[in-house]
Scaffold this motif. Structure first.
Motif, short mmCIF file in Angstrom:
data_model
loop_
_atom_site.label_atom_id
_atom_site.label_comp_id
_atom_site.label_asym_id
_atom_site.label_seq_id
_atom_site.Cartn_x
_atom_site.Cartn_y
_atom_site.Cartn_z
N MET A 107 -64.72 -50.39 -8.30
CA MET A 107 -65.25 -51.63 -8.88
C MET A 107 -64.25 -52.26 -9.86
SD MET A 107 -68.14 -51.81 -7.33
CE MET A 107 -69.05 -53.08 -8.21
N GLY A 108 -62.97 -52.16 -9.51
CA GLY A 108 -61.92 -52.75 -10.33
C GLY A 108 -61.44 -51.89 -11.48
N ASN A 109 -62.07 -50.73 -11.71
CA ASN A 109 -61.67 -49.86 -12.81
C ASN A 109 -60.90 -48.65 -12.29
OD1 ASN A 109 -63.00 -51.35 -14.88
ND2 ASN A 109 -64.94 -50.53 -14.17
N PRO A 110 -59.77 -48.32 -12.90
CA PRO A 110 -58.98 -47.18 -12.42
C PRO A 110 -59.57 -45.85 -12.86
CG PRO A 110 -57.95 -48.13 -14.34
CD PRO A 110 -59.12 -49.01 -14.03
N THR A 111 -59.49 -44.87 -12.01
CA THR A 111 -59.82 -43.50 -12.37
C THR A 111 -58.78 -42.58 -11.76
OG1 THR A 111 -61.52 -41.77 -12.35
CG2 THR A 111 -61.41 -43.19 -10.42
N ASN A 112 -58.25 -41.68 -12.56
CA ASN A 112 -57.23 -40.75 -12.09
C ASN A 112 -57.89 -39.48 -11.59
OD1 ASN A 112 -55.18 -42.52 -12.73
ND2 ASN A 112 -54.94 -41.73 -14.80
N CYS A 113 -57.41 -38.97 -10.47
CA CYS A 113 -58.09 -37.87 -9.79
C CYS A 113 -57.21 -36.63 -9.66
CB CYS A 113 -58.53 -38.30 -8.40
SG CYS A 113 -59.74 -39.64 -8.42
N LEU A 114 -57.86 -35.47 -9.75
CA LEU A 114 -57.20 -34.18 -9.64
C LEU A 114 -57.90 -33.37 -8.55
CD1 LEU A 114 -57.34 -33.24 -13.44
CD2 LEU A 114 -55.56 -34.60 -12.29
N ILE A 115 -57.14 -32.57 -7.83
CA ILE A 115 -57.75 -31.62 -6.90
C ILE A 115 -57.90 -30.30 -7.63
CG2 ILE A 115 -55.52 -30.88 -5.92
CD1 ILE A 115 -56.97 -30.60 -3.22
N LEU A 116 -59.04 -29.65 -7.46
CA LEU A 116 -59.32 -28.42 -8.18
C LEU A 116 -58.76 -27.19 -7.49
CD1 LEU A 116 -63.04 -28.86 -9.34
CD2 LEU A 116 -60.93 -29.47 -10.54
N ILE A 117 -58.41 -26.20 -8.28
CA ILE A 117 -58.06 -24.89 -7.75
C ILE A 117 -59.39 -24.14 -7.62
CG2 ILE A 117 -56.69 -22.79 -8.06
CD1 ILE A 117 -55.01 -25.36 -7.85
N ASN A 118 -60.09 -24.36 -6.51
CA ASN A 118 -61.41 -23.76 -6.37
C ASN A 118 -61.30 -22.31 -5.90
OD1 ASN A 118 -60.94 -23.93 -3.63
ND2 ASN A 118 -62.68 -25.22 -3.17
N ASP A 119 -62.44 -21.66 -5.69
CA ASP A 119 -62.43 -20.23 -5.33
C ASP A 119 -61.55 -19.94 -4.12
OD1 ASP A 119 -65.91 -19.52 -6.18
OD2 ASP A 119 -64.09 -19.40 -7.39
N TRP A 120 -61.72 -20.77 -3.07
CA TRP A 120 -60.97 -20.50 -1.84
C TRP A 120 -59.47 -20.64 -2.06
CZ3 TRP A 120 -57.37 -22.24 1.46
CH2 TRP A 120 -57.28 -21.60 2.71
N LEU A 121 -59.07 -21.73 -2.69
CA LEU A 121 -57.64 -21.97 -2.89
C LEU A 121 -57.05 -20.93 -3.84
CD1 LEU A 121 -55.20 -23.65 -2.25
CD2 LEU A 121 -55.92 -25.32 -3.98
N TYR A 122 -57.78 -20.58 -4.87
CA TYR A 122 -57.34 -19.53 -5.79
C TYR A 122 -57.09 -18.22 -5.04
CZ TYR A 122 -57.65 -15.86 -9.33
OH TYR A 122 -57.41 -14.75 -10.10
N ASN A 123 -58.04 -17.84 -4.21
CA ASN A 123 -57.90 -16.58 -3.48
C ASN A 123 -56.80 -16.64 -2.43
OD1 ASN A 123 -59.88 -14.96 -4.75
ND2 ASN A 123 -61.48 -16.10 -3.71
N TYR A 124 -56.62 -17.82 -1.82
CA TYR A 124 -55.52 -17.94 -0.86
C TYR A 124 -54.18 -17.74 -1.56
CZ TYR A 124 -52.17 -19.54 2.50
OH TYR A 124 -51.09 -19.58 3.34
N LEU A 125 -53.98 -18.41 -2.69
CA LEU A 125 -52.71 -18.33 -3.40
C LEU A 125 -52.43 -16.92 -3.91
CD1 LEU A 125 -52.86 -21.65 -5.46
CD2 LEU A 125 -51.55 -21.22 -3.37
N THR A 126 -53.44 -16.29 -4.48
CA THR A 126 -53.21 -14.96 -5.06
C THR A 126 -53.08 -13.88 -3.98
OG1 THR A 126 -55.61 -14.70 -5.37
CG2 THR A 126 -54.33 -15.51 -7.25
#
Length: 331
Positions: A307-326
């Motif tokens: 609606m014309g307003n900027p919002t900056n976005c982040l992708i989370l290190i969720n459970d699955w991604l955390y476990n994949y990386l570790t």
């Protein structure tokens, strides 16, 4: 930039570099799109490099042993095909880091080479062998399927700022999100799995402090403090690295702090934030200092306009991604 309109909502998406020392939010929170929640990152499994064949093998989410899979969500966001953002929210209080030390030294300026093209951004080492960044930095050539072209190689400048670094390493793409797409479906699906891992051809041998990882699956699991989160990277608007003839690998590191915004579940792999972002910051780690050490909870990917307003976005290190990386990215 091409616009896609769905249900009367116009969303423009662009990819970034963030840095500053104080909150740069100068408007009421309810003027911005509420926090978007990550619940589906990892639901598409991943593409992982096969050292023997030189190809990327698709591994479905349930084919990765012992990795917890969060519920698969549905995305209603759509945006433009072009991935290249520009958004500074409020006052610009970013601070230059002339000599990165401690955990800042494990943040890296990276350049992904695709033939004659170099795509640069930010990454962060989770140990001396593996680096995490946004997939769109190292995988940009689409062929109409989910098998997107990866960089020929990735140049990694460890703890870089102003043309100097702690060490230089070359690496190759090791894995990227199974639902990641760079083309027409980026905004409706691909952006929510916009993560990649680079494996260094030779381990880092200089002494740096590594940021840890903390899995979070929603805003409710994150801190609500005004300046609870920090990030650092290589913003082009400060470095001029997106100008004709500019030398991108001379970029200075900048740092900023801010907070995660109010919660509203949308079944997306993102949260919104008031951290300032600019091109080149894509892949920057977003972390907070707690009693158990400095831990990364999210990563910079984009700016959207709602609606014309900027919002900056982040992708989370969720459970699955955390476990994949570790599990799969051990030094």
């Amino acid at each position: 930039m091409k616009k896609i309109i769905k249900r009367g909502i116009s969303i423009l998406l662009t990819v970034l570099l963030v840095c500053m020392t104080q909150t740069a939010y100068a408007a009421e929170e309810d003027e911005y799109i509420p926090t978007q929640i990550s619940v589906s990152a990892g639901s598409g499994g991943c593409y992982q490099y096969n050292e023997e064949t030189g190809d990327f093998d698709y591994i479905p989410a349930d084919g990765l042993e012992d990795l917890k899979l969060t519920p698969e969500g549905q995305s209603e966001l759509q945006g433009t095909q072009t991935v290249s953002p520009k958004a500074v929210i409020g006052a610009d209080n970013r601070s230059i880091v002339t000599n990165p030390s401690g955990v800042l030294a494990s943040t890296c300026l990276i350049g992904a080479r695709f033939g004659n093209l170099v795509q640069h951004g930010t990454g962060w080492l989770i140990n001396n062998q593996y680096l995490v960044t946004a997939a769109h930095v190292v995988c940009i050539k689409g062929d109409g399927t989910s098998n997107y072209g990866v960089a020929d190689h990735v140049a990694v400048y460890v703890g870089a700022s102003g043309g100097t670094s702690k060490q230089y390493r070359k690496g190759h793409v090791f894995a990227y999100g199974g639902n990641y797409e760079y083309g027409n479906n980026y905004f409706s699906a691909g952006m929510f799995d916009d993560w990649a891992v680079v494996k260094l051809d030779d381990p880092v041998t200089v002494s740096v402090s590594y940021l840890g990882l903390r899995p979070v699956n929603s805003k409710s699991e994150m801190s609500s403090g005004e300046n609870a989160y920090s990030t650092q990277g290589y913003p082009c608007d400060k470095n001029g690295c997106d100008e004709p003839g500019a030398v991108w690998d001379n970029s200075w590191m900048y740092r900023t702090s801010g907070k995660i915004m109010a919660n509203k579940e949308r079944y997306l792999d993102m949260v919104s934030t008031n951290l300032d972002m600019a091109p080149g910051q894509s892949g920057s780690p977003v972390w907070r200092t707690a009693s158990d050490g400095s831990k990364v909870e999210a990563m910079v990917i984009s700016t959207t306009y709602y609606m014309g307003n900027p919002t900056n976005c982040l992708i989370l290190i969720n459970d699955w991604l955390y476990n994949y990386l570790t599990t799969n990215c051990k030094a």
